[in-house]
Design a protein around this motif. Structure first.
Motif, PDB file in Angstrom:
ATOM      1  N   ALA A 221     -44.369  34.952 -11.563  1.00 34.58           N
ATOM      2  CA  ALA A 221     -44.265  33.534 -11.948  1.00 34.58           C
ATOM      3  C   ALA A 221     -42.848  33.027 -11.675  1.00 34.58           C
ATOM      4  CB  ALA A 221     -44.608  33.377 -13.422  1.00 34.58           C
ATOM      5  N   PRO A 222     -42.718  31.775 -11.216  1.00 33.10           N
ATOM      6  CA  PRO A 222     -41.386  31.244 -10.903  1.00 33.10           C
ATOM      7  C   PRO A 222     -40.431  31.262 -12.098  1.00 33.10           C
ATOM      8  CG  PRO A 222     -43.114  29.809 -10.034  1.00 33.10           C
ATOM      9  CD  PRO A 222     -43.783  30.813 -10.905  1.00 33.10           C
ATOM     10  N   ASP A 223     -40.983  31.132 -13.290  1.00 30.62           N
ATOM     11  CA  ASP A 223     -40.143  31.108 -14.492  1.00 30.62           C
ATOM     12  C   ASP A 223     -40.294  32.384 -15.312  1.00 30.62           C
ATOM     13  OD1 ASP A 223     -42.750  30.684 -15.282  1.00 30.62           O
ATOM     14  OD2 ASP A 223     -42.229  29.187 -16.817  1.00 30.62           O
ATOM     15  N   ALA A 224     -40.568  33.518 -14.638  1.00 30.88           N
ATOM     16  CA  ALA A 224     -40.807  34.773 -15.352  1.00 30.88           C
ATOM     17  C   ALA A 224     -39.633  35.144 -16.237  1.00 30.88           C
ATOM     18  CB  ALA A 224     -41.103  35.892 -14.353  1.00 30.88           C
ATOM     19  N   ALA A 225     -38.410  34.983 -15.740  1.00 33.16           N
ATOM     20  CA  ALA A 225     -37.233  35.351 -16.533  1.00 33.16           C
ATOM     21  C   ALA A 225     -37.134  34.491 -17.786  1.00 33.16           C
ATOM     22  CB  ALA A 225     -35.967  35.212 -15.689  1.00 33.16           C
ATOM     23  N   LYS A 226     -37.439  33.194 -17.668  1.00 34.59           N
ATOM     24  CA  LYS A 226     -37.393  32.299 -18.823  1.00 34.59           C
ATOM     25  C   LYS A 226     -38.482  32.657 -19.828  1.00 34.59           C
ATOM     26  CE  LYS A 226     -35.287  28.229 -16.654  1.00 34.59           C
ATOM     27  NZ  LYS A 226     -35.466  26.792 -16.301  1.00 34.59           N
ATOM     28  N   GLN A 227     -39.676  32.987 -19.325  1.00 33.84           N
ATOM     29  CA  GLN A 227     -40.761  33.377 -20.219  1.00 33.84           C
ATOM     30  C   GLN A 227     -40.401  34.646 -20.996  1.00 33.84           C
ATOM     31  OE1 GLN A 227     -44.908  33.362 -18.928  1.00 33.84           O
ATOM     32  NE2 GLN A 227     -44.316  32.284 -17.060  1.00 33.84           N
ATOM     33  N   LEU A 228     -39.800  35.603 -20.300  1.00 34.60           N
ATOM     34  CA  LEU A 228     -39.426  36.844 -20.959  1.00 34.60           C
ATOM     35  C   LEU A 228     -38.332  36.601 -21.993  1.00 34.60           C
ATOM     36  CD1 LEU A 228     -39.807  39.866 -21.241  1.00 34.60           C
ATOM     37  CD2 LEU A 228     -38.299  40.205 -19.272  1.00 34.60           C
ATOM     38  N   ALA A 229     -37.388  35.761 -21.655  1.00 37.93           N
ATOM     39  CA  ALA A 229     -36.313  35.421 -22.601  1.00 37.93           C
ATOM     40  C   ALA A 229     -36.871  34.715 -23.827  1.00 37.93           C
ATOM     41  CB  ALA A 229     -35.263  34.554 -21.914  1.00 37.93           C
ATOM     42  N   ALA A 230     -37.841  33.824 -23.598  1.00 40.46           N
ATOM     43  CA  ALA A 230     -38.445  33.103 -24.717  1.00 40.46           C
ATOM     44  C   ALA A 230     -39.193  34.061 -25.640  1.00 40.46           C
ATOM     45  CB  ALA A 230     -39.388  32.022 -24.194  1.00 40.46           C
ATOM     46  N   PHE A 231     -39.907  35.028 -25.062  1.00 41.12           N
ATOM     47  CA  PHE A 231     -40.605  36.023 -25.882  1.00 41.12           C
ATOM     48  C   PHE A 231     -39.603  36.854 -26.671  1.00 41.12           C
ATOM     49  CE2 PHE A 231     -41.703  40.526 -26.273  1.00 41.12           C
ATOM     50  CZ  PHE A 231     -42.818  40.453 -27.090  1.00 41.12           C
ATOM     51  N   ALA A 232     -38.539  37.272 -25.984  1.00 42.38           N
ATOM     52  CA  ALA A 232     -37.592  38.192 -26.604  1.00 42.38           C
ATOM     53  C   ALA A 232     -36.810  37.545 -27.731  1.00 42.38           C
ATOM     54  CB  ALA A 232     -36.632  38.734 -25.547  1.00 42.38           C
ATOM     55  N   GLY A 233     -36.417  36.296 -27.540  1.00 40.33           N
ATOM     56  CA  GLY A 233     -35.624  35.631 -28.568  1.00 40.33           C
ATOM     57  C   GLY A 233     -34.362  36.390 -28.919  1.00 40.33           C
ATOM     58  N   GLY A 234     -33.785  37.047 -27.912  1.00 39.47           N
ATOM     59  CA  GLY A 234     -32.554  37.808 -28.150  1.00 39.47           C
ATOM     60  C   GLY A 234     -32.765  39.149 -28.807  1.00 39.47           C
ATOM     61  N   GLN A 235     -34.028  39.565 -28.975  1.00 40.35           N
ATOM     62  CA  GLN A 235     -34.322  40.807 -29.696  1.00 40.35           C
ATOM     63  C   GLN A 235     -35.105  41.813 -28.853  1.00 40.35           C
ATOM     64  OE1 GLN A 235     -33.211  41.713 -32.789  1.00 40.35           O
ATOM     65  NE2 GLN A 235     -31.939  39.889 -32.508  1.00 40.35           N
ATOM     66  N   LEU A 236     -34.934  41.747 -27.522  1.00 41.02           N
ATOM     67  CA  LEU A 236     -35.596  42.738 -26.689  1.00 41.02           C
ATOM     68  C   LEU A 236     -34.739  44.003 -26.682  1.00 41.02           C
ATOM     69  CD1 LEU A 236     -38.102  43.123 -24.862  1.00 41.02           C
ATOM     70  CD2 LEU A 236     -36.613  42.649 -22.912  1.00 41.02           C
ATOM     71  N   ALA A 237     -35.187  44.998 -27.428  1.00 39.52           N
ATOM     72  CA  ALA A 237     -34.395  46.212 -27.616  1.00 39.52           C
ATOM     73  C   ALA A 237     -34.500  47.156 -26.432  1.00 39.52           C
ATOM     74  CB  ALA A 237     -34.841  46.931 -28.881  1.00 39.52           C
ATOM     75  N   ALA A 238     -35.656  47.127 -25.738  1.00 40.88           N
ATOM     76  CA  ALA A 238     -35.863  48.108 -24.678  1.00 40.88           C
ATOM     77  C   ALA A 238     -36.835  47.593 -23.637  1.00 40.88           C
ATOM     78  CB  ALA A 238     -36.387  49.420 -25.263  1.00 40.88           C
ATOM     79  N   ALA A 239     -36.618  48.059 -22.417  1.00 37.00           N
ATOM     80  CA  ALA A 239     -37.548  47.818 -21.321  1.00 37.00           C
ATOM     81  C   ALA A 239     -37.946  49.162 -20.747  1.00 37.00           C
ATOM     82  CB  ALA A 239     -36.907  46.948 -20.246  1.00 37.00           C
ATOM     83  N   LEU A 240     -39.247  49.445 -20.729  1.00 38.25           N
ATOM     84  CA  LEU A 240     -39.780  50.661 -20.125  1.00 38.25           C
ATOM     85  C   LEU A 240     -40.354  50.280 -18.769  1.00 38.25           C
ATOM     86  CD1 LEU A 240     -41.662  52.123 -23.232  1.00 38.25           C
ATOM     87  CD2 LEU A 240     -39.459  52.886 -22.310  1.00 38.25           C
ATOM     88  N   ASP A 241     -39.705  50.730 -17.710  1.00 44.90           N
ATOM     89  CA  ASP A 241     -40.073  50.300 -16.356  1.00 44.90           C
ATOM     90  C   ASP A 241     -40.860  51.394 -15.654  1.00 44.90           C
ATOM     91  OD1 ASP A 241     -40.319  49.259 -13.857  1.00 44.90           O
ATOM     92  OD2 ASP A 241     -38.181  48.856 -13.554  1.00 44.90           O
ATOM     93  N   PHE A 242     -42.185  51.228 -15.630  1.00 46.03           N
ATOM     94  CA  PHE A 242     -43.042  52.199 -14.972  1.00 46.03           C
ATOM     95  C   PHE A 242     -43.324  51.826 -13.519  1.00 46.03           C
ATOM     96  CE2 PHE A 242     -43.968  52.626 -19.513  1.00 46.03           C
ATOM     97  CZ  PHE A 242     -43.678  53.971 -19.666  1.00 46.03           C
ATOM     98  N   VAL A 243     -42.620  50.823 -13.025  1.00 49.20           N
ATOM     99  CA  VAL A 243     -42.693  50.427 -11.617  1.00 49.20           C
ATOM    100  C   VAL A 243     -41.473  50.965 -10.878  1.00 49.20           C
ATOM    101  CG1 VAL A 243     -42.879  48.512  -9.983  1.00 49.20           C
ATOM    102  CG2 VAL A 243     -43.991  48.357 -12.229  1.00 49.20           C
ATOM    103  N   GLY A 244     -40.289  50.601 -11.361  1.00 54.78           N
ATOM    104  CA  GLY A 244     -39.062  51.082 -10.740  1.00 54.78           C
ATOM    105  C   GLY A 244     -38.767  50.394  -9.427  1.00 54.78           C
ATOM    106  N   SER A 245     -38.973  49.074  -9.379  1.00 52.10           N
ATOM    107  CA  SER A 245     -38.623  48.295  -8.188  1.00 52.10           C
ATOM    108  C   SER A 245     -37.365  47.492  -8.464  1.00 52.10           C
ATOM    109  CB  SER A 245     -39.765  47.345  -7.816  1.00 52.10           C
ATOM    110  OG  SER A 245     -39.870  46.286  -8.759  1.00 52.10           O
ATOM    111  N   GLU A 246     -36.796  46.931  -7.417  1.00 49.02           N
ATOM    112  CA  GLU A 246     -35.607  46.097  -7.590  1.00 49.02           C
ATOM    113  C   GLU A 246     -35.895  44.930  -8.537  1.00 49.02           C
ATOM    114  OE1 GLU A 246     -34.037  44.869  -3.828  1.00 49.02           O
ATOM    115  OE2 GLU A 246     -33.828  46.915  -3.073  1.00 49.02           O
ATOM    116  N   ASP A 247     -37.059  44.309  -8.375  1.00 52.96           N
ATOM    117  CA  ASP A 247     -37.389  43.123  -9.175  1.00 52.96           C
ATOM    118  C   ASP A 247     -37.601  43.477 -10.644  1.00 52.96           C
ATOM    119  OD1 ASP A 247     -37.211  41.579  -6.916  1.00 52.96           O
ATOM    120  OD2 ASP A 247     -39.378  41.518  -6.560  1.00 52.96           O
ATOM    121  N   THR A 248     -38.376  44.542 -10.909  1.00 53.72           N
ATOM    122  CA  THR A 248     -38.684  44.852 -12.307  1.00 53.72           C
ATOM    123  C   THR A 248     -37.446  45.332 -13.060  1.00 53.72           C
ATOM    124  OG1 THR A 248     -39.405  47.080 -11.648  1.00 53.72           O
ATOM    125  CG2 THR A 248     -41.107  45.391 -11.875  1.00 53.72           C
TER     126      THR A 248
END
Length: 361
Positions: free
Chosen positions: A237-264
């Motif tokens: 999505a064009p605004d994926a980063a904004k959507q993720l930031a909105a969900f996190a609300g500054g409280q995203l403690a961890a990201a588990l990356d099972f893709v391992g690409s530059e984008d993810t």
């Protein structure tokens, strides 16, 4: 004098990179010492099998890591999510007997280095991983170096338990790296295939989250919703980063990356809070570019996680049994369809995990 003809066994073998696996007949090994010969009944198909078949990893900037230059030797029988029944044992074996059903811990090291002696054989610099350096489970039989690498999964669905050898222990090891977890802190899971779905089930069982599931596939996002996540996100999505930031609300403690690409990985690093953790598991490939001062300024931890130890596999099996961990979608196919299974996995047609089943002995 009576002629002696050695018993034979078959395996699906990779003879050349990027070529289909070829059914090959070989002499059946005879176990000695503490070795165990296992008749394979189930073997999962993993994305790592695709990388091994291709013979390289994308390391970004138009460059690749050549696996044969790094010690991969062909011909090789692939397959590292192996479950089967004990067929024969060496004279020094005491804990298993013919007929026992066991899951194989395939991440076997040299057995002599400090990492192996501390129980971290999966990090050994001279590994003997089944299906990677040693003969794997796309076969009738596999020879295991020591009985200690056989794990009791009595009472479990063998097709599901087979996936615990890689998918399960890999997820468990990655999740362990973000524990302990503060109540209410949020977690992002990138990639909702076999590993990602296992992670969502495990996080739910452990009471960790809220969790957002990130995957470009609408079907896999629906599967994540069915498991029970707080939110889903299309990373395209064009605004994926904004959507993720909105969900996190500054409280995203961890990201588990099972893709391992530059984008993810970039999306995860930018989203976690100060002191946050990014655990990279997937091997899709690429290159990470990030301003170095931001890492100490944000107190970030960016850490790789590679499969898991024998101790972690046993702990995960015990946990899965005690909490009755729901299985991910399993598609069962005959072992003879191994090449079709690899093709479908490469084409993104697999919603959970394909597990190959051997024909009855």
């Amino acid at each position: 004098m009576q002629d002696f003809t050695p018993a034979r066994t078959q395996s699906w073998r990779l003879n050349m990179s990027c070529e289909p696996l070829v059914l090959t007949e070989e002499e059946r090994p005879v176990p000695k010492g503490k070795e165990v010969l296992v008749r394979v009944t189930h073997c999962g198909v993993c994305h790592s099998d695709l990388h091994i078949r291709e013979g390289k990893y994308n390391i970004g900037g138009g460059k690749t890591l050549d696996l044969q230059a790094r010690g991969l030797k062909l011909p090789l029988t692939l397959g590292h999510e192996i479950l089967g029944t004990v067929e024969a044992v060496g004279p020094d074996v005491t804990t298993v007997k013919p007929g026992d059903r066991r899951l194989l811990h395939t991440w076997i090291g040299c057995g002599e280095c400090p990492l192996c002696k501390s129980g971290d054989e999966n990090l050994c610099a001279a590994p003997q991983f089944l299906g990677v350096q040693a003969r794997g489970g796309f076969a009738d039989h596999v020879l295991v170096r020591d009985e200690e690498f056989l794990v009791d999964v009595d009472g479990m669905d063998p097709a599901v338990a087979a996936t615990y050898a890689c998918s399960g222990v890999t997820v468990f090891s990655a999740v362990n790296k973000i524990r302990p977890h503060r109540e209410g802190e949020k977690i992002a899971v990138f990639g909702c295939g076999g590993l990602g779905q296992t992670a969502l089930q495990l996080l739910k069982a452990l009471g960790m989250g809220p969790v957002i599931a990130v995957d470009p596939s609408p079907e896999k996002r629906r599967q994540a919703e069915a498991i029970g996540v707080a939110a889903t996100l299309d990373p395209a999505a064009p605004d994926a980063a904004k959507q993720l930031a909105a969900f996190a609300g500054g409280q995203l403690a961890a990201a588990l990356d099972f893709v391992g690409s530059e984008d993810t990985t970039t999306l995860g690093i930018n989203a976690v809070r100060k002191g946050g953790q990014v655990i990279i598991v997937g091997l899709f490939g690429g290159e990470l570019r990030y301003p170095l001062p931001f890492i100490p300024m944000r107190a970030l931890s960016v850490r790789g996680s590679y499969v898991g130890s024998l101790k972690e596999l046993k702990e995960f099996v015990a946990l899965a049994r005690s909490v009755k961990l729901p299985p991910i979608p399993i598609e069962r196919r005959p072992m003879s369809q191994v090449n079709e299974a690899l093709h479908d996995l490469e084409a993104g047609k697999v919603a959970g995990r394909i597990v190959l089943e051997a024909a009855p002995a």
